[in-house]
Design a protein around this motif. Structure first.
Motif, PDB file in Angstrom:
ATOM      1  N   ALA A 201       0.859  -1.180   0.000  1.00  0.00           N
ATOM      2  CA  ALA A 201       0.000   0.000   0.000  1.00  0.00           C
ATOM      3  C   ALA A 201       0.895   1.229   0.000  1.00  0.00           C
ATOM      4  O   ALA A 201       1.868   1.291   0.746  1.00  0.00           O
ATOM      5  CB  ALA A 201      -0.906   0.003   1.231  1.00  0.00           C
ATOM      6  N   ALA A 202       0.578   2.208  -0.848  1.00  0.00           N
ATOM      7  CA  ALA A 202       1.399   3.418  -0.942  1.00  0.00           C
ATOM      8  C   ALA A 202       0.512   4.642  -0.786  1.00  0.00           C
ATOM      9  O   ALA A 202      -0.485   4.784  -1.505  1.00  0.00           O
ATOM     10  CB  ALA A 202       2.132   3.469  -2.278  1.00  0.00           C
ATOM     11  N   ILE A 203       0.857   5.505   0.167  1.00  0.00           N
ATOM     12  CA  ILE A 203       0.167   6.785   0.347  1.00  0.00           C
ATOM     13  C   ILE A 203       1.183   7.869   0.035  1.00  0.00           C
ATOM     14  O   ILE A 203       2.258   7.927   0.635  1.00  0.00           O
ATOM     15  CB  ILE A 203      -0.388   6.949   1.774  1.00  0.00           C
ATOM     16  N   VAL A 204       0.840   8.723  -0.930  1.00  0.00           N
ATOM     17  CA  VAL A 204       1.785   9.690  -1.482  1.00  0.00           C
ATOM     18  C   VAL A 204       1.164  11.083  -1.421  1.00  0.00           C
ATOM     19  O   VAL A 204       0.102  11.311  -2.010  1.00  0.00           O
ATOM     20  CB  VAL A 204       2.115   9.352  -2.951  1.00  0.00           C
ATOM     21  N   THR A 205       1.789  12.017  -0.709  1.00  0.00           N
ATOM     22  CA  THR A 205       1.304  13.392  -0.761  1.00  0.00           C
ATOM     23  C   THR A 205       1.766  14.014  -2.069  1.00  0.00           C
ATOM     24  O   THR A 205       2.896  13.818  -2.513  1.00  0.00           O
ATOM     25  CB  THR A 205       1.801  14.242   0.425  1.00  0.00           C
ATOM     26  N   MET A 206       0.865  14.779  -2.679  1.00  0.00           N
ATOM     27  CA  MET A 206       1.123  15.269  -4.024  1.00  0.00           C
ATOM     28  C   MET A 206       0.433  16.613  -4.222  1.00  0.00           C
ATOM     29  O   MET A 206      -0.743  16.775  -3.897  1.00  0.00           O
ATOM     30  CB  MET A 206       0.589  14.251  -5.043  1.00  0.00           C
ATOM     31  N   HIS A 207       1.179  17.590  -4.767  1.00  0.00           N
ATOM     32  CA  HIS A 207       0.585  18.870  -5.128  1.00  0.00           C
ATOM     33  C   HIS A 207       0.145  18.902  -6.588  1.00  0.00           C
ATOM     34  O   HIS A 207      -0.762  19.650  -6.944  1.00  0.00           O
ATOM     35  CB  HIS A 207       1.573  20.015  -4.868  1.00  0.00           C
ATOM     36  N   ASP A 208       0.789  18.117  -7.428  1.00  0.00           N
ATOM     37  CA  ASP A 208       0.489  18.119  -8.852  1.00  0.00           C
ATOM     38  C   ASP A 208      -0.736  17.235  -9.109  1.00  0.00           C
ATOM     39  O   ASP A 208      -0.656  16.009  -9.049  1.00  0.00           O
ATOM     40  CB  ASP A 208       1.695  17.601  -9.631  1.00  0.00           C
ATOM     41  N   MET A 209      -1.866  17.861  -9.414  1.00  0.00           N
ATOM     42  CA  MET A 209      -3.094  17.092  -9.622  1.00  0.00           C
ATOM     43  C   MET A 209      -3.029  16.233 -10.870  1.00  0.00           C
ATOM     44  O   MET A 209      -3.694  15.201 -10.957  1.00  0.00           O
ATOM     45  CB  MET A 209      -4.297  18.026  -9.655  1.00  0.00           C
ATOM     46  N   ASN A 210      -2.252  16.648 -11.858  1.00  0.00           N
ATOM     47  CA  ASN A 210      -2.114  15.851 -13.066  1.00  0.00           C
ATOM     48  C   ASN A 210      -1.407  14.535 -12.765  1.00  0.00           C
ATOM     49  O   ASN A 210      -1.835  13.462 -13.208  1.00  0.00           O
ATOM     50  CB  ASN A 210      -1.350  16.639 -14.129  1.00  0.00           C
ATOM     51  N   LEU A 211      -0.310  14.579 -11.990  1.00  0.00           N
ATOM     52  CA  LEU A 211       0.370  13.352 -11.585  1.00  0.00           C
ATOM     53  C   LEU A 211      -0.528  12.504 -10.688  1.00  0.00           C
ATOM     54  O   LEU A 211      -0.574  11.276 -10.823  1.00  0.00           O
ATOM     55  CB  LEU A 211       1.670  13.689 -10.857  1.00  0.00           C
ATOM     56  N   ALA A 212      -1.245  13.151  -9.784  1.00  0.00           N
ATOM     57  CA  ALA A 212      -2.152  12.414  -8.903  1.00  0.00           C
ATOM     58  C   ALA A 212      -3.212  11.683  -9.707  1.00  0.00           C
ATOM     59  O   ALA A 212      -3.557  10.527  -9.418  1.00  0.00           O
ATOM     60  CB  ALA A 212      -2.797  13.369  -7.900  1.00  0.00           C
ATOM     61  N   ALA A 213      -3.739  12.344 -10.742  1.00  0.00           N
ATOM     62  CA  ALA A 213      -4.790  11.741 -11.561  1.00  0.00           C
ATOM     63  C   ALA A 213      -4.260  10.575 -12.387  1.00  0.00           C
ATOM     64  O   ALA A 213      -4.941   9.557 -12.560  1.00  0.00           O
ATOM     65  CB  ALA A 213      -5.394  12.796 -12.482  1.00  0.00           C
ATOM     66  N   GLN A 214      -3.033  10.704 -12.908  1.00  0.00           N
ATOM     67  CA  GLN A 214      -2.495   9.667 -13.778  1.00  0.00           C
ATOM     68  C   GLN A 214      -2.034   8.428 -13.022  1.00  0.00           C
ATOM     69  O   GLN A 214      -2.180   7.309 -13.522  1.00  0.00           O
ATOM     70  CB  GLN A 214      -1.306  10.222 -14.570  1.00  0.00           C
ATOM     71  N   TYR A 215      -1.475   8.615 -11.825  1.00  0.00           N
ATOM     72  CA  TYR A 215      -0.810   7.494 -11.160  1.00  0.00           C
ATOM     73  C   TYR A 215      -1.524   7.014  -9.890  1.00  0.00           C
ATOM     74  O   TYR A 215      -1.145   5.980  -9.349  1.00  0.00           O
ATOM     75  CB  TYR A 215       0.632   7.879 -10.829  1.00  0.00           C
ATOM     76  N   GLY A 216      -2.523   7.734  -9.438  1.00  0.00           N
ATOM     77  CA  GLY A 216      -3.234   7.307  -8.241  1.00  0.00           C
ATOM     78  C   GLY A 216      -4.383   6.366  -8.561  1.00  0.00           C
ATOM     79  O   GLY A 216      -5.156   6.610  -9.487  1.00  0.00           O
TER      80      GLY A 216
END
Length: 268
Positions: A201-216
């Motif tokens: 399980a991986a929990i990743v804080t992210m500011h870039d919504m584009n990266l969050a959308a592609q890889y989450g």
């Protein structure tokens, strides 16, 4: 894998009453999931990650890892199953890249050969194997960031194919913050591939919504210490939600299997 129940976290500053930073947080993270934790600055993302790691005691509620409260875990046992990348992981001593990644293996008990294989696999996964003998202080900030992520992966990297599948937890605080676009994507791919391959399980804080959308696989969104969204990227990152949560406008595209998000300032 990880369960957060009615979590409340308060912080106290000198001569000031305690201030609630997180309030009534409930969520569950499954094995093999990559969950992107997003929110504006000051929303409580790093605080929630610290509470999930067991580094910060909650004022109320609890965090359970594999069904057991975090305080019930022995430190060494927890270190073999849970790895944390803090937002700032500076190192000024002249360790080589390889030595730094070996530091992630201190709680492991495999043979030297197995540990060497683990370290080499982690270096390769983050694209820093060619830097193995370089001293850390001479590297760029982006290179150092990838080395520290390799160290964290080495801490919980399976020593063999069927070793503890679905028993690892990664808590990563802004792993892409100092990286150029190419390495942002390569790091996100490494995290996703590791989670999906090993069941971590991986929990990743992210500011870039584009990266969050592609890889989450899933998005958790915090705002003012409250959990305000939990769901698939395309369900959470709507134009209306982005405007309300981040005070920016958003546009969306689908390119093959990818869900892309671009932001711009709100127009009067």
């Amino acid at each position: 894998m990880l369960e957060v129940r009615s979590l409340r976290v308060a912080r106290r500053q000198a001569m000031q009453p305690a201030r609630t930073v997180l309030d009534d947080i409930d969520c569950r993270i499954g094995a093999g999931e990559v969950v992107m934790l997003i929110g504006p600055n000051g929303a409580g993302k790093s605080t929630l990650l610290a509470a999930m790691a067991g580094d910060l005691a909650p004022a109320a509620g609890q965090v359970l890892f594999k069904g057991k409260p975090l305080p019930a875990w022995a430190a060494g046992e927890l270190a073999r199953h849970r790895a944390v990348l803090p937002q700032r992981a500076g190192l000024s001593l002249p360790f080589t890249v390889e030595e730094v990644v070996y530091l992630g293996c201190l709680a492991r008990s495999e043979s030297r050969r197995q540990l060497r294989d683990v370290v080499q696999a982690a270096l390769k996964a983050l694209g820093v194997a060619h830097l193995a003998q370089r001293p850390m202080p001479v590297l760029s900030g982006g290179e150092q960031a990838r080395v520290h992520l390799a160290r964290v992966l080495a801490q919980v990297w399976p020593a063999q194919v069927d070793d503890g599948i679905g028993s690892r937890l990664l808590l990563l605080d802004e792993p892409c913050a100092s990286l150029d676009p190419h390495h942002q994507h390569s790091v996100c791919m490494a995290i996703r591939d590791f989670a999906h391959r090993t069941g971590a399980a991986a929990i990743v804080t992210m500011h870039d919504m584009n990266l969050a959308a592609q890889y989450g696989d899933r998005i958790l969104a915090l705002r003012e210490g409250k959990l305000v969204a939990d769901g698939l990227p395309q369900a959470v990152l709507t134009r209306e939600f982005v405007r309300r949560c981040f005070a920016v406008d958003a546009s969306h595209w689908r390119v093959g299997q990818d869900f892309l998000v671009a932001t711009r300032p709100l127009q009067d």
